[in-house]
Write a protein that holds these residues in place. Sequence first.
Motif, PDB file in Angstrom:
ATOM      1  N   LEU A 432     -76.030 -24.951  34.030  1.00  0.00           N
ATOM      2  CA  LEU A 432     -77.401 -25.148  34.470  1.00  0.00           C
ATOM      3  C   LEU A 432     -77.810 -24.011  35.382  1.00  0.00           C
ATOM      4  CD1 LEU A 432     -77.637 -28.908  35.401  1.00  0.00           C
ATOM      5  CD2 LEU A 432     -78.899 -27.692  33.633  1.00  0.00           C
ATOM      6  N   VAL A 444     -80.139 -29.688  29.841  1.00  0.00           N
ATOM      7  CA  VAL A 444     -79.977 -30.936  30.582  1.00  0.00           C
ATOM      8  C   VAL A 444     -79.522 -32.158  29.782  1.00  0.00           C
ATOM      9  CG1 VAL A 444     -81.149 -32.661  31.991  1.00  0.00           C
ATOM     10  CG2 VAL A 444     -81.497 -30.248  32.433  1.00  0.00           C
ATOM     11  N   ALA A 456     -84.023 -37.177  40.852  1.00  0.00           N
ATOM     12  CA  ALA A 456     -82.742 -36.900  41.486  1.00  0.00           C
ATOM     13  C   ALA A 456     -82.742 -35.616  42.290  1.00  0.00           C
ATOM     14  CB  ALA A 456     -81.643 -36.836  40.434  1.00  0.00           C
ATOM     15  N   ALA A 457     -83.893 -34.996  42.375  1.00  0.00           N
ATOM     16  CA  ALA A 457     -83.956 -33.672  42.973  1.00  0.00           C
ATOM     17  C   ALA A 457     -83.194 -33.506  44.294  1.00  0.00           C
ATOM     18  CB  ALA A 457     -85.412 -33.275  43.165  1.00  0.00           C
ATOM     19  N   ASP A 460     -78.490 -32.720  45.474  1.00  0.00           N
ATOM     20  CA  ASP A 460     -77.861 -31.643  44.720  1.00  0.00           C
ATOM     21  C   ASP A 460     -76.384 -31.560  45.013  1.00  0.00           C
ATOM     22  OD1 ASP A 460     -77.605 -30.428  47.166  1.00  0.00           O
ATOM     23  OD2 ASP A 460     -77.784 -28.457  46.254  1.00  0.00           O
ATOM     24  N   HIS A 462     -74.721 -30.607  47.579  1.00  0.00           N
ATOM     25  CA  HIS A 462     -74.152 -29.640  48.510  1.00  0.00           C
ATOM     26  C   HIS A 462     -74.100 -30.192  49.923  1.00  0.00           C
ATOM     27  CE1 HIS A 462     -73.050 -26.042  46.495  1.00  0.00           C
ATOM     28  NE2 HIS A 462     -74.091 -26.147  45.701  1.00  0.00           N
ATOM     29  N   PRO A 463     -73.077 -29.855  50.621  1.00  0.00           N
ATOM     30  CA  PRO A 463     -72.965 -30.287  52.011  1.00  0.00           C
ATOM     31  C   PRO A 463     -73.948 -29.520  52.883  1.00  0.00           C
ATOM     32  CG  PRO A 463     -71.227 -28.754  51.470  1.00  0.00           C
ATOM     33  CD  PRO A 463     -71.984 -28.979  50.210  1.00  0.00           C
ATOM     34  N   PRO A 464     -74.181 -30.021  54.034  1.00  0.00           N
ATOM     35  CA  PRO A 464     -75.079 -29.279  54.933  1.00  0.00           C
ATOM     36  C   PRO A 464     -74.418 -27.976  55.341  1.00  0.00           C
ATOM     37  CG  PRO A 464     -74.020 -31.115  56.075  1.00  0.00           C
ATOM     38  CD  PRO A 464     -73.629 -31.232  54.645  1.00  0.00           C
ATOM     39  N   PRO A 465     -75.198 -27.003  55.692  1.00  0.00           N
ATOM     40  CA  PRO A 465     -74.617 -25.697  56.034  1.00  0.00           C
ATOM     41  C   PRO A 465     -73.785 -25.788  57.320  1.00  0.00           C
ATOM     42  CG  PRO A 465     -76.967 -25.735  56.492  1.00  0.00           C
ATOM     43  CD  PRO A 465     -76.646 -27.030  55.832  1.00  0.00           C
TER      44      PRO A 465
ATOM     45  N   VAL B 448     -78.164 -31.725  52.127  1.00  0.00           N
ATOM     46  CA  VAL B 448     -78.492 -30.654  51.197  1.00  0.00           C
ATOM     47  C   VAL B 448     -78.411 -29.296  51.868  1.00  0.00           C
ATOM     48  CG1 VAL B 448     -80.240 -29.790  49.622  1.00  0.00           C
ATOM     49  CG2 VAL B 448     -80.051 -32.228  50.037  1.00  0.00           C
ATOM     50  N   ARG B 449     -77.809 -28.364  51.196  1.00  0.00           N
ATOM     51  CA  ARG B 449     -77.774 -26.999  51.685  1.00  0.00           C
ATOM     52  C   ARG B 449     -79.131 -26.384  51.381  1.00  0.00           C
ATOM     53  NH1 ARG B 449     -72.986 -23.462  49.381  1.00  0.00           N
ATOM     54  NH2 ARG B 449     -71.654 -24.613  50.793  1.00  0.00           N
ATOM     55  N   HIS B 450     -79.738 -25.802  52.392  1.00  0.00           N
ATOM     56  CA  HIS B 450     -81.142 -25.410  52.243  1.00  0.00           C
ATOM     57  C   HIS B 450     -81.422 -24.556  51.022  1.00  0.00           C
ATOM     58  CE1 HIS B 450     -80.348 -21.334  53.728  1.00  0.00           C
ATOM     59  NE2 HIS B 450     -79.368 -21.944  54.348  1.00  0.00           N
ATOM     60  N   ASP B 451     -80.542 -23.632  50.741  1.00  0.00           N
ATOM     61  CA  ASP B 451     -80.862 -22.688  49.678  1.00  0.00           C
ATOM     62  C   ASP B 451     -80.760 -23.294  48.285  1.00  0.00           C
ATOM     63  OD1 ASP B 451     -77.691 -21.175  49.174  1.00  0.00           O
ATOM     64  OD2 ASP B 451     -78.145 -22.897  50.410  1.00  0.00           O
ATOM     65  N   ASP B 452     -80.227 -24.497  48.195  1.00  0.00           N
ATOM     66  CA  ASP B 452     -80.084 -25.111  46.882  1.00  0.00           C
ATOM     67  C   ASP B 452     -81.007 -26.294  46.677  1.00  0.00           C
ATOM     68  OD1 ASP B 452     -78.304 -23.391  45.942  1.00  0.00           O
ATOM     69  OD2 ASP B 452     -76.558 -24.700  46.073  1.00  0.00           O
ATOM     70  N   ALA B 453     -81.702 -26.663  47.732  1.00  0.00           N
ATOM     71  CA  ALA B 453     -82.446 -27.920  47.659  1.00  0.00           C
ATOM     72  C   ALA B 453     -83.516 -27.901  46.588  1.00  0.00           C
ATOM     73  CB  ALA B 453     -83.080 -28.226  49.005  1.00  0.00           C
ATOM     74  N   ASP B 455     -83.805 -26.475  43.561  1.00  0.00           N
ATOM     75  CA  ASP B 455     -83.669 -26.339  42.113  1.00  0.00           C
ATOM     76  C   ASP B 455     -82.555 -27.197  41.527  1.00  0.00           C
ATOM     77  OD1 ASP B 455     -82.529 -23.135  43.103  1.00  0.00           O
ATOM     78  OD2 ASP B 455     -81.516 -25.049  43.192  1.00  0.00           O
ATOM     79  N   ALA B 456     -82.228 -28.252  42.220  1.00  0.00           N
ATOM     80  CA  ALA B 456     -81.081 -29.039  41.760  1.00  0.00           C
ATOM     81  C   ALA B 456     -81.486 -30.239  40.920  1.00  0.00           C
ATOM     82  CB  ALA B 456     -80.265 -29.501  42.952  1.00  0.00           C
ATOM     83  N   ALA B 457     -82.767 -30.351  40.663  1.00  0.00           N
ATOM     84  CA  ALA B 457     -83.266 -31.551  39.998  1.00  0.00           C
ATOM     85  C   ALA B 457     -82.451 -32.030  38.793  1.00  0.00           C
ATOM     86  CB  ALA B 457     -84.709 -31.345  39.597  1.00  0.00           C
ATOM     87  N   PRO B 458     -82.081 -31.161  37.887  1.00  0.00           N
ATOM     88  CA  PRO B 458     -81.500 -31.703  36.664  1.00  0.00           C
ATOM     89  C   PRO B 458     -80.120 -32.331  36.873  1.00  0.00           C
ATOM     90  CG  PRO B 458     -82.289 -29.451  36.384  1.00  0.00           C
ATOM     91  CD  PRO B 458     -82.227 -29.728  37.846  1.00  0.00           C
ATOM     92  N   ASP B 459     -79.390 -31.888  37.889  1.00  0.00           N
ATOM     93  CA  ASP B 459     -78.028 -32.373  38.027  1.00  0.00           C
ATOM     94  C   ASP B 459     -78.000 -33.643  38.855  1.00  0.00           C
ATOM     95  OD1 ASP B 459     -75.036 -31.171  39.617  1.00  0.00           O
ATOM     96  OD2 ASP B 459     -75.336 -32.657  38.072  1.00  0.00           O
TER      97      ASP B 459
END
Lengths: 465, 465
Positions: A432, A444, A456-457, A460, A462-465, B448-453, B455-459
């Motif tokens: 993806l 998808v 589900a946006a 994602d 990922h853990p917080p930074p 959520v890690r800011h830089d990924d927030a 565009d993660a919708a599909p996953d």
Amino acid sequence: MADSPVHQVVIVGGGFGGLFAAKFLRRAPVEVTLVDARNYHLFQPLLYQLATGILSEGEVAPPLREILRRHANVTVEMATVEGFDLAARTVTAQRPDGTVRTYPYDSLVVAAGAAQSYFGHDEFSRYAPGMKTIDDALELRGRIFGAFEMAENEPDPEARRAWLTFVVVGGGPTGVEIAGQIAELARTGLQGNFRRIDPSEAEVLLVDGGKEVLATFGDRLSAKAAAELRRLGVTIRSKSVVTDVDPFGVEVRGADGTTERIVCRTKIWAAGVQASPLARLLAEAGGATCDRAGRIVVNDDCTLPGHPEVFAIGDMMALRDLPGVAEVAMQSGIHAANTIKRRLHGEEAAMFTYRDLGSMATISRFHAVVSFRKLRLSGFLGWLMWLLVHITFLTGFRNRLSAMFHWTGTFAAGGRAERTITVRQTVGRVVLEQAGEGDIARVVPPFVRHDDAGDAAPDDGHPPP
Amino acid sequence: MADSPVHQVVIVGGGFGGLFAAKFLRRAPVEVTLVDARNYHLFQPLLYQLATGILSEGEVAPPLREILRRHANVTVEMATVEGFDLAARTVTAQRPDGTVRTYPYDSLVVAAGAAQSYFGHDEFSRYAPGMKTIDDALELRGRIFGAFEMAENEPDPEARRAWLTFVVVGGGPTGVEIAGQIAELARTGLQGNFRRIDPSEAEVLLVDGGKEVLATFGDRLSAKAAAELRRLGVTIRSKSVVTDVDPFGVEVRGADGTTERIVCRTKIWAAGVQASPLARLLAEAGGATCDRAGRIVVNDDCTLPGHPEVFAIGDMMALRDLPGVAEVAMQSGIHAANTIKRRLHGEEAAMFTYRDLGSMATISRFHAVVSFRKLRLSGFLGWLMWLLVHITFLTGFRNRLSAMFHWTGTFAAGGRAERTITVRQTVGRVVLEQAGEGDIARVVPPFVRHDDAGDAAPDDGHPPP
């Protein structure tokens, strides 16, 4: 000031620093609240084994409340710390349902650790995950085993080669260990599993800015480690810097200033660390300063200047150039606990003295390098010492047995027991991310349940930074 | 017709049916391609142990290619099947990168299994996950352990009660096993872990439409199972149907027609199954019909009417009211393999005869019910038999040892080794889903890690239906 007559200690973070601070307050007349956004203590030095299929999550990350169940004066709270008020002596944290709670303290120990640093290129993180959290390791597990899956049914030889090329950025212990493990996995861990590819043809590149890997271990061990990595088939690019990362490769600038593109699907970032953003938050609240790595410049006793009741420890503190390793975190956690106890007895705080117990890195099965005082071990002897120390320090009797059990399997037979690619850390996600916006709709469907696709946006993963 | 001179067998699905078909073709002069969207074989009967922290993913779901590594004539392909062309004798499947491949076959075995059925209420699935996939179980693991975390720092007694109430829908083996495990976890698995809540106060409700749980086991075992569940503290609501599910509770209609609302955070759906959507696709391609549960009505020999070269087996076939259990899948897989071999020798296909080896369900440690021919066992004897059978059938020597190791810990000490809540199957997700659209922005940041927030919708992490 806390309302309760009992001295209140709030500890932020359940890593090595926070956990040891809590443990060493066991017999003290204090009430301890340990706040962490996660429900587990991460045994960071073995994270690479989760990423490469040797150990399971539970073995690398036992629950904090299970570890502390016999510590009756410790309450564990799953919440994400958001702010400090050093005047009011409170910490605010957000519970997972979004509600905010305030914790009053008499003594505060902040041990929120460090995150991966991309040296100003945070955009690299989606293509080259770091190695700092359980979710990082599971993501990498999916990418690493998924890459072999993709190579197996990839008809185009060049595309197959890209799936079978792994680039590890950073030649410290983490980078060396993960590079060694991927090489070993490819050579011995996947035997007989594939029909069209030979996994041992996988190429592992270790890109490091220094002269040689494991620079802090000294020339001799550094050379030994490099030799063993090369024996495993790892290509070491020293004095090289990664200048760009994209879905299909990395750009590397060598010592001579020329830039080269390496085509590879799987990238792992183990190059730098940066203190948790909570360090800056705490420094600002207490009028302290941070160094370039975002760590708080603390007093000799690990406290904030002007705030003897506030400790910043482990990877979050800048003190006498101490390295960001587990040992420093543990010892500074113990120091904070002891200082709190001394003060309750009316004694003075002592300066934190770090006892360097050495460092070690495992390169492959039966091979590790160990630097302990004047002792320098490598090869099988080093590996035995690595094994002994890790079994000793693994948290919990059952986890020790369990890890030993898995190690026996891996070291004796070369196999990997934990290779499940869940949908959440799936090749699908890699793809993806690598497909580009326009292709996503096409990619998808097989991975998403129709009724959930729309909303589900935010999750994602990922853990917080 | 395949181009290759060697007889090509394509198997769709690596569950019990597909795996046993592949295994029993080992010495046959055929080339086998096993296509599965996942990289693992799911040992479904132990999935509830993954959801409740006893076993790890690797133990419940070993890699397909590892299991089949000594089967030189089997190639495993990680791809999602999308279509069948019975005239051209091809299967098309999408690889994880979105590319489509076509597999020609001489014989086709379709064993794509079943998914959870919500009886027309698919919208329930986000609040009450099913128990069919690894991702389901990990999601539930996060929700179950997360619920105790949330209860621990919830000041409001009513809200706390809602976090400590678990509703399991469906009184078949899966529902009984998961309800028993949650009750046991609450009573003995979390001892000493909490300071403000007593986990043993958790309430577990089992809602079942029938007269009593485990109806297919006969009155005596059914009553024994119910008695043991009640001893564990499980409340059984028999003759009751769940009519609505929302983030904060379920609506249950009892035998007398009255409707009651049960306030609870954690819901688990184990009420019904429905054949994989591939069943309909295959039926349409071959002019066959499906029954109400979406299963293909097959000939006596498990083949599609008019297509002796196409087998539909396991949970996907409708044949003489055979139940959707692992044993039927295994035996029909073996039957398909044997039929292919007979035909290659010029022999006639035989009718599939199912040898009922009985059924069993574990209620708690040291207590299971077993129905085997005329034998009816319950209590400790039943549990010993359960243990013996599961150790025998677990795939792979090492997984057997590994599971036994974890079982020793759990059964002897009551502990749970695998409790990690990753960010991906986190309380955060539950909460996100329960927060409502407007609140999501507020809840997201810590997860959520800011830089990924963005565009993660599909996953969204959910498996395909």
